[in-house]
Design a protein around this motif. Structure first.
Motif, PDB file in Angstrom:
ATOM      1  N   LYS A   1       0.855  -1.185   0.000  1.00 11.76           N
ATOM      2  CA  LYS A   1       0.000   0.000   0.000  1.00 11.76           C
ATOM      3  C   LYS A   1       0.890   1.234   0.000  1.00 11.76           C
ATOM      4  O   LYS A   1       2.016   1.208   0.469  1.00 11.76           O
ATOM      5  CB  LYS A   1      -0.893  -0.005   1.234  1.00 11.76           C
ATOM      6  CG  LYS A   1      -1.925  -1.113   1.209  1.00 11.76           C
ATOM      7  CD  LYS A   1      -2.838  -0.947   2.376  1.00 11.76           C
ATOM      8  CE  LYS A   1      -3.891  -2.050   2.338  1.00 11.76           C
ATOM      9  NZ  LYS A   1      -4.818  -1.982   3.429  1.00 11.76           N
TER      10      LYS A   1
ATOM     11  N   ARG B   1       0.619   3.834   1.760  1.00  5.97           N
ATOM     12  CA  ARG B   1       0.886   4.281   3.129  1.00  5.97           C
ATOM     13  C   ARG B   1       2.127   3.565   3.678  1.00  5.97           C
ATOM     14  O   ARG B   1       2.980   4.203   4.311  1.00  5.97           O
ATOM     15  CB  ARG B   1      -0.321   3.966   4.005  1.00  5.97           C
ATOM     16  CG  ARG B   1      -0.089   4.364   5.452  1.00  5.97           C
ATOM     17  CD  ARG B   1      -1.230   3.977   6.347  1.00  5.97           C
ATOM     18  NE  ARG B   1      -2.308   4.929   6.137  1.00  5.97           N
ATOM     19  CZ  ARG B   1      -3.499   4.839   6.711  1.00  5.97           C
ATOM     20  NH1 ARG B   1      -3.781   3.829   7.496  1.00  5.97           N
ATOM     21  NH2 ARG B   1      -4.424   5.740   6.491  1.00  5.97           N
ATOM     22  N   THR B   2       2.281   2.305   3.431  1.00  2.00           N
ATOM     23  CA  THR B   2       3.439   1.538   3.902  1.00  2.00           C
ATOM     24  C   THR B   2       4.713   2.014   3.220  1.00  2.00           C
ATOM     25  O   THR B   2       5.760   2.179   3.859  1.00  2.00           O
ATOM     26  CB  THR B   2       3.217   0.045   3.625  1.00  2.00           C
ATOM     27  OG1 THR B   2       1.979  -0.378   4.188  1.00  2.00           O
ATOM     28  CG2 THR B   2       4.342  -0.789   4.187  1.00  2.00           C
TER      29      THR B   2
ATOM     30  N   LEU C   1       5.303   4.999   1.858  1.00  2.00           N
ATOM     31  CA  LEU C   1       5.642   6.345   2.342  1.00  2.00           C
ATOM     32  C   LEU C   1       6.208   6.292   3.761  1.00  2.00           C
ATOM     33  O   LEU C   1       7.128   7.044   4.094  1.00  2.00           O
ATOM     34  CB  LEU C   1       4.425   7.250   2.285  1.00  2.00           C
ATOM     35  CG  LEU C   1       3.990   7.686   0.877  1.00  2.00           C
ATOM     36  CD1 LEU C   1       2.703   8.504   0.942  1.00  2.00           C
ATOM     37  CD2 LEU C   1       5.081   8.489   0.210  1.00  2.00           C
ATOM     38  N   THR C   2       5.683   5.438   4.595  1.00  2.00           N
ATOM     39  CA  THR C   2       6.182   5.300   5.967  1.00  2.00           C
ATOM     40  C   THR C   2       7.618   4.788   5.971  1.00  2.00           C
ATOM     41  O   THR C   2       8.479   5.305   6.698  1.00  2.00           O
ATOM     42  CB  THR C   2       5.277   4.340   6.780  1.00  2.00           C
ATOM     43  OG1 THR C   2       3.938   4.819   6.751  1.00  2.00           O
ATOM     44  CG2 THR C   2       5.756   4.223   8.206  1.00  2.00           C
ATOM     45  N   VAL C   3       7.920   3.811   5.153  1.00  2.00           N
ATOM     46  CA  VAL C   3       9.281   3.275   5.071  1.00  2.00           C
ATOM     47  C   VAL C   3      10.231   4.332   4.506  1.00  2.00           C
ATOM     48  O   VAL C   3      11.348   4.510   5.011  1.00  2.00           O
ATOM     49  CB  VAL C   3       9.301   1.974   4.223  1.00  2.00           C
ATOM     50  CG1 VAL C   3      10.732   1.545   3.916  1.00  2.00           C
ATOM     51  CG2 VAL C   3       8.538   0.867   4.921  1.00  2.00           C
TER      52      VAL C   3
ATOM     53  N   PHE D   1       9.881   7.598   4.647  1.00  2.00           N
ATOM     54  CA  PHE D   1      10.025   8.633   5.678  1.00  2.00           C
ATOM     55  C   PHE D   1      10.980   8.155   6.782  1.00  2.00           C
ATOM     56  O   PHE D   1      11.832   8.923   7.254  1.00  2.00           O
ATOM     57  CB  PHE D   1       8.646   8.993   6.267  1.00  2.00           C
ATOM     58  CG  PHE D   1       8.734  10.048   7.322  1.00  2.00           C
ATOM     59  CD1 PHE D   1       8.981  11.375   6.990  1.00  2.00           C
ATOM     60  CD2 PHE D   1       8.575   9.717   8.670  1.00  2.00           C
ATOM     61  CE1 PHE D   1       9.065  12.343   7.969  1.00  2.00           C
ATOM     62  CE2 PHE D   1       8.658  10.677   9.644  1.00  2.00           C
ATOM     63  CZ  PHE D   1       8.901  12.001   9.304  1.00  2.00           C
ATOM     64  N   ALA D   2      10.872   6.900   7.193  1.00  2.00           N
ATOM     65  CA  ALA D   2      11.738   6.357   8.245  1.00  2.00           C
ATOM     66  C   ALA D   2      13.192   6.326   7.775  1.00  2.00           C
ATOM     67  O   ALA D   2      14.118   6.683   8.519  1.00  2.00           O
ATOM     68  CB  ALA D   2      11.267   4.963   8.636  1.00  2.00           C
TER      69      ALA D   2
ATOM     70  N   SER E   1      14.500   9.902   7.564  1.00  2.00           N
ATOM     71  CA  SER E   1      14.730  10.406   8.927  1.00  2.00           C
ATOM     72  C   SER E   1      16.026   9.838   9.498  1.00  2.00           C
ATOM     73  O   SER E   1      16.816  10.552  10.134  1.00  2.00           O
ATOM     74  CB  SER E   1      13.563  10.037   9.842  1.00  2.00           C
ATOM     75  OG  SER E   1      12.384  10.649   9.416  1.00  2.00           O
TER      76      SER E   1
END
Length: 110
Positions: free
Chosen positions: A4, A6-7, A9-11, A13-14, A17
């Motif tokens: 997905k 969302r997954t 983008l989260t990875v 972003f992590a 960061s």
């Protein structure tokens, strides 16, 4: 295998960061290392300067004592207690820290 958005983008972003954190940490580490190294260099320079100054003063005092003792050695040819006492008094006045000279009295033998 479908991810997905969302997954993903989260990875992303992590990971970004983590990369930013590591980069900033590395930069600050380098700058603090240089600052500490510079401070230690300045401290050692000051300490070396003080040690050099103390050594210069000590050697100057010893040279003066040796000159005066050299004059005393020239009196060995003739035993003249008055001149020897005058030189000892001059040595004690010029260099009050001379070891052993403060305890001599005119009745004692050198």
């Amino acid at each position: 295998m479908s991810f997905k958005i969302r997954t993903v983008l989260t990875v992303i972003f992590a990971v970004l960061s983590l990369l930013v954190t590591l980069t900033i940490g590395s930069i600050f580490s380098q700058k603090s290392f240089v600052a500490v190294e510079t401070e230690i260099g300045h401290s050692l320079t000051g300490t070396a300067s003080q040690a050099s100054d103390k050594l210069d003063r000590f050697m100057s005092a010893r040279a003066g004592e040796l000159d005066l003792l050299g004059q005393m050695a020239s009196l060995e040819d003739e035993f003249q207690p008055d001149e020897i006492q005058m030189l000892l008094d001059q040595l004690q006045d010029s260099f009050p820290h001379s070891h052993g000279l403060d305890s001599w009295t005119p009745k004692e033998k050198c």
